[in-house]
Design an enzyme around this catalytic site. Sequence first.
Site, PDB file in Angstrom:
ATOM      1  N   LYS A 204       1.632 -16.678  16.351  1.00  0.00           N
ATOM      2  CA  LYS A 204       0.723 -16.118  17.310  1.00  0.00           C
ATOM      3  C   LYS A 204      -0.255 -17.170  17.900  1.00  0.00           C
ATOM      4  O   LYS A 204      -1.055 -17.944  17.522  1.00  0.00           O
ATOM      5  CB  LYS A 204      -0.371 -15.494  16.266  1.00  0.00           C
ATOM      6  CG  LYS A 204      -1.521 -14.530  17.166  1.00  0.00           C
ATOM      7  CD  LYS A 204      -2.685 -14.308  16.363  1.00  0.00           C
ATOM      8  CE  LYS A 204      -3.646 -15.552  16.522  1.00  0.00           C
ATOM      9  NZ  LYS A 204      -3.921 -15.556  18.030  1.00  0.00           N
ATOM     10  N   GLU A 277      -4.550 -28.007  10.049  1.00  0.00           N
ATOM     11  CA  GLU A 277      -4.828 -29.127  10.857  1.00  0.00           C
ATOM     12  C   GLU A 277      -6.141 -28.713  11.713  1.00  0.00           C
ATOM     13  O   GLU A 277      -6.088 -27.677  12.331  1.00  0.00           O
ATOM     14  CB  GLU A 277      -3.783 -29.555  12.061  1.00  0.00           C
ATOM     15  CG  GLU A 277      -2.215 -29.480  11.307  1.00  0.00           C
ATOM     16  CD  GLU A 277      -2.212 -31.043  10.848  1.00  0.00           C
ATOM     17  OE1 GLU A 277      -2.811 -31.875  11.217  1.00  0.00           O
ATOM     18  OE2 GLU A 277      -1.138 -30.972  10.050  1.00  0.00           O
ATOM     19  N   CYS A 311      -8.258 -32.495  19.203  1.00  0.00           N
ATOM     20  CA  CYS A 311      -8.981 -32.865  17.916  1.00  0.00           C
ATOM     21  C   CYS A 311      -8.962 -34.223  17.431  1.00  0.00           C
ATOM     22  O   CYS A 311      -9.892 -34.204  16.629  1.00  0.00           O
ATOM     23  CB  CYS A 311      -7.673 -31.930  17.001  1.00  0.00           C
ATOM     24  SG  CYS A 311      -5.864 -32.543  17.172  1.00  0.00           S
ATOM     25  N   GLU A 409     -18.873 -30.998  15.740  1.00  0.00           N
ATOM     26  CA  GLU A 409     -17.857 -31.081  16.784  1.00  0.00           C
ATOM     27  C   GLU A 409     -18.296 -30.514  18.205  1.00  0.00           C
ATOM     28  O   GLU A 409     -18.613 -29.384  17.808  1.00  0.00           O
ATOM     29  CB  GLU A 409     -16.567 -30.614  16.124  1.00  0.00           C
ATOM     30  CG  GLU A 409     -15.345 -30.611  17.158  1.00  0.00           C
ATOM     31  CD  GLU A 409     -14.051 -30.318  16.524  1.00  0.00           C
ATOM     32  OE1 GLU A 409     -14.250 -29.119  16.212  1.00  0.00           O
ATOM     33  OE2 GLU A 409     -12.912 -30.946  16.698  1.00  0.00           O
TER      34      GLU A 409
HETATM   35  P1  NAD Z   1     -10.111 -21.140  16.119  1.00  0.00           P
HETATM   36  O1  NAD Z   1     -10.084 -21.547  14.562  1.00  0.00           O
HETATM   37  O2  NAD Z   1     -10.921 -20.395  16.677  1.00  0.00           O
HETATM   38  O3  NAD Z   1      -8.638 -20.714  16.571  1.00  0.00           O
HETATM   39  C1  NAD Z   1      -7.410 -21.010  16.201  1.00  0.00           C
HETATM   40  C2  NAD Z   1      -6.483 -20.022  16.324  1.00  0.00           C
HETATM   41  O4  NAD Z   1      -6.622 -19.180  15.033  1.00  0.00           O
HETATM   42  C3  NAD Z   1      -6.235 -19.059  17.489  1.00  0.00           C
HETATM   43  O5  NAD Z   1      -4.838 -18.583  17.512  1.00  0.00           O
HETATM   44  C4  NAD Z   1      -6.875 -17.975  17.058  1.00  0.00           C
HETATM   45  O6  NAD Z   1      -6.698 -16.621  17.466  1.00  0.00           O
HETATM   46  C5  NAD Z   1      -6.811 -17.739  15.327  1.00  0.00           C
HETATM   47  N1  NAD Z   1      -7.731 -17.331  14.597  1.00  0.00           N
HETATM   48  C6  NAD Z   1      -8.795 -17.202  14.753  1.00  0.00           C
HETATM   49  N2  NAD Z   1      -9.456 -16.536  13.585  1.00  0.00           N
HETATM   50  C7  NAD Z   1      -8.658 -16.179  12.646  1.00  0.00           C
HETATM   51  C8  NAD Z   1      -8.740 -15.706  11.349  1.00  0.00           C
HETATM   52  N3  NAD Z   1      -9.691 -15.208  10.941  1.00  0.00           N
HETATM   53  N4  NAD Z   1      -7.373 -15.503  10.910  1.00  0.00           N
HETATM   54  C9  NAD Z   1      -6.139 -15.989  11.473  1.00  0.00           C
HETATM   55  N5  NAD Z   1      -6.556 -16.704  12.586  1.00  0.00           N
HETATM   56  C10 NAD Z   1      -7.389 -16.668  13.166  1.00  0.00           C
HETATM   57  O7  NAD Z   1      -9.944 -22.811  16.938  1.00  0.00           O
HETATM   58  P2  NAD Z   1     -10.110 -23.012  18.435  1.00  0.00           P
HETATM   59  O8  NAD Z   1     -11.807 -22.925  18.706  1.00  0.00           O
HETATM   60  O9  NAD Z   1      -9.282 -22.168  19.182  1.00  0.00           O
HETATM   61  O10 NAD Z   1      -9.509 -24.287  18.432  1.00  0.00           O
HETATM   62  C11 NAD Z   1     -10.392 -25.323  18.602  1.00  0.00           C
HETATM   63  C12 NAD Z   1     -10.477 -26.045  17.097  1.00  0.00           C
HETATM   64  O11 NAD Z   1      -9.230 -26.353  16.453  1.00  0.00           O
HETATM   65  C13 NAD Z   1     -11.372 -27.305  17.262  1.00  0.00           C
HETATM   66  O12 NAD Z   1     -12.001 -27.387  15.961  1.00  0.00           O
HETATM   67  C14 NAD Z   1     -10.293 -28.389  16.707  1.00  0.00           C
HETATM   68  O13 NAD Z   1     -10.494 -29.749  16.390  1.00  0.00           O
HETATM   69  C15 NAD Z   1      -9.147 -27.784  16.057  1.00  0.00           C
HETATM   70  N6  NAD Z   1      -7.720 -28.680  16.489  1.00  0.00           N
HETATM   71  C16 NAD Z   1      -7.324 -29.337  15.457  1.00  0.00           C
HETATM   72  C17 NAD Z   1      -5.978 -29.873  15.690  1.00  0.00           C
HETATM   73  C18 NAD Z   1      -5.298 -30.817  14.849  1.00  0.00           C
HETATM   74  O14 NAD Z   1      -4.270 -31.048  14.672  1.00  0.00           O
HETATM   75  N7  NAD Z   1      -6.125 -31.060  13.667  1.00  0.00           N
HETATM   76  C19 NAD Z   1      -5.439 -29.693  16.878  1.00  0.00           C
HETATM   77  C20 NAD Z   1      -5.807 -28.727  18.152  1.00  0.00           C
HETATM   78  C21 NAD Z   1      -7.021 -28.201  17.848  1.00  0.00           C
END
Ligand code: NAD
Length: 540
Positions: A204, A277, A311, A409
């Site tokens: 997804k 991650e 990230c 962040e």
């Molecule tokens: P997010 O957690 O809002 O969303 C990430 C994914 O999870 C999306 O596909 C979203 O639809 C899904 N999601 C959201 N709520 C959910 C739930 N309750 N259950 C299951 N899935 C759900 O994060 P974002 O704002 O899209 O991404 C940015 C964040 O991601 C930042 O904090 C960044 O640091 C982190 N990030 C980390 C890495 C890493 O490798 N550590 C890489 C990229 C981004």
Amino acid sequence: MSASTPSPAGGPLVGGPADPEHDPTAAYVLEPDYVASLTGRIVSTTGESKQSHSPINGAPVAHIPQSSEDDVVEAFARARRAQLAWARTSIDHRAAILMRLHDLVLDRQEEILDLVVWESGKARRHAYDEVLHIALTARYYARTAHQHLDTQRKSGVVPVLTRVEVNRVPKGVVGIISPWNYPFTMALCDGLPALLAGNAVVTKPDAQTMLTALLGAQLLEEAGFPKDLWQVVAGPGSRVGMSIIDKADYVCFTGSTATGKLIAKACAERLIGCSLELGGKNPMLVLRDADVERAAEGAVRAAFSNAGQLCVSIERLFVADQVYDRFVERFAARTEAMALGATLEWGPEMGSLISQDQLDTVVAHVEDAVAKGARVRAGGRARPDLGPYFYEPTILEGVTPEMTCFGNETFGPVVSVYRFHDEADAVARANDGEYGLNASVYSQDGPRAREIARQIKCGTVNVNEAFAATFASIDSPMGGMRESGMGRRQGSEGIHRYTESQSVATQRLLRFSPVLGLSDKSYATVMNANLRLLKKLGRA
Ligand code: NAD
């Protein structure tokens, strides 16, 4: 701006923000047939769709079909059937397909870059990092497949008589939930080792960057992976994401720490494994003997790659007193000279933020810091003249703990610079807070920098580099300590997470019980003598 540059992906038609649903003079930025060839891969029977827009110019990009919970169930059913046959294929066969993917990604990079830029608004050079990362990941796992997956002999309890083998058994169907920030690599990089290990995947991707993820799925099929082995579903994370967790044998999540905690709880309920991650508030240390020019250049990439929506990007910079003024002057000058632009063309050093939400967060963090006394050393303004969500690369000084951006962040192009006198204090400040994803240390003394790296509580530390040295070294694990995550992508750990280790021991001659009328006591005496002998022989 080059929003009307022709694209190998078939578009754009025009570069206007009007919605073609309501305005007959408006058009999508991509050819509708091309979009349909991608969105047709989503498992969806709802008849519902969600419109996405480009951060380049606000124009509509696609209607993304939405999946129901039943669609997720169907995606898993297809994936499970495909996995049974796939698990019987040879490792060489799977590795050869990965190698073809490597070539395909390089051959089709213009199409990939166009889609990434249209959907995310990032600079083309940062979109290219994604092509690079997938090519590196595909080659690494193809070349090292046997090293990770071959059955291994282990020493048995009784030398010669106990033969032990450890098999790597695929988990089954892996669920992958990925974010929008690096839409091509985040959609694919964790799935490649899962497929190589004999699993199927249901993924997804984030709603904002669905087409890029779907192009990735198309390339996997073109490389030779069976179509049903890689299923794509779409919809809100809270609904579709949770349905994935209900069905998956393992979950790989990349996203925010807040969502990661929800995922971990849901996986714990089902006693399935997960890798998370998550976010970071990553520190860079510029030591007194750093090459200032090189450190300033590194800081620009560290803080502003993909407009800080990375990230592993650096949001806290600790600079030794001895070089502080020279470094900040150089860093600010270099930042102010950055080429900015929201365009499909090569050239800009930084592109747009992805959305109004991201822009709102960045504006709120900077306004809060300035209101509480921080100084803007460079940037500090939104740039609607460049794109609807554009924000300048921004350097802040005088940031204090009561300011939001001190420990939270931002995930945008905003970095705080702090002076330090004592390296132990700099390490302590770098380790402050709950995160522990990535760090960077600049020094001309390699051994000392590596000694400091060992004291930093982050999963990756780059010496004289921002983040790319660790991120692109696929043989080494990548992931977060503390609230930045659990588990690792890349390297052996990045593929072994998708397998169950199974020990098979074949016993010859000896039984583990008294034989030939030996009493239990005599059996224990014989065994004691054996244990002492094995110790003397140096056996583990
Ligand atoms: P997010 O957690 O809002 O969303 C990430 C994914 O999870 C999306 O596909 C979203 O639809 C899904 N999601 C959201 N709520 C959910 C739930 N309750 N259950 C299951 N899935 C759900 O994060 P974002 O704002 O899209 O991404 C940015 C964040 O991601 C930042 O904090 C960044 O640091 C982190 N990030 C980390 C890495 C890493 O490798 N550590 C890489 C990229 C981004």
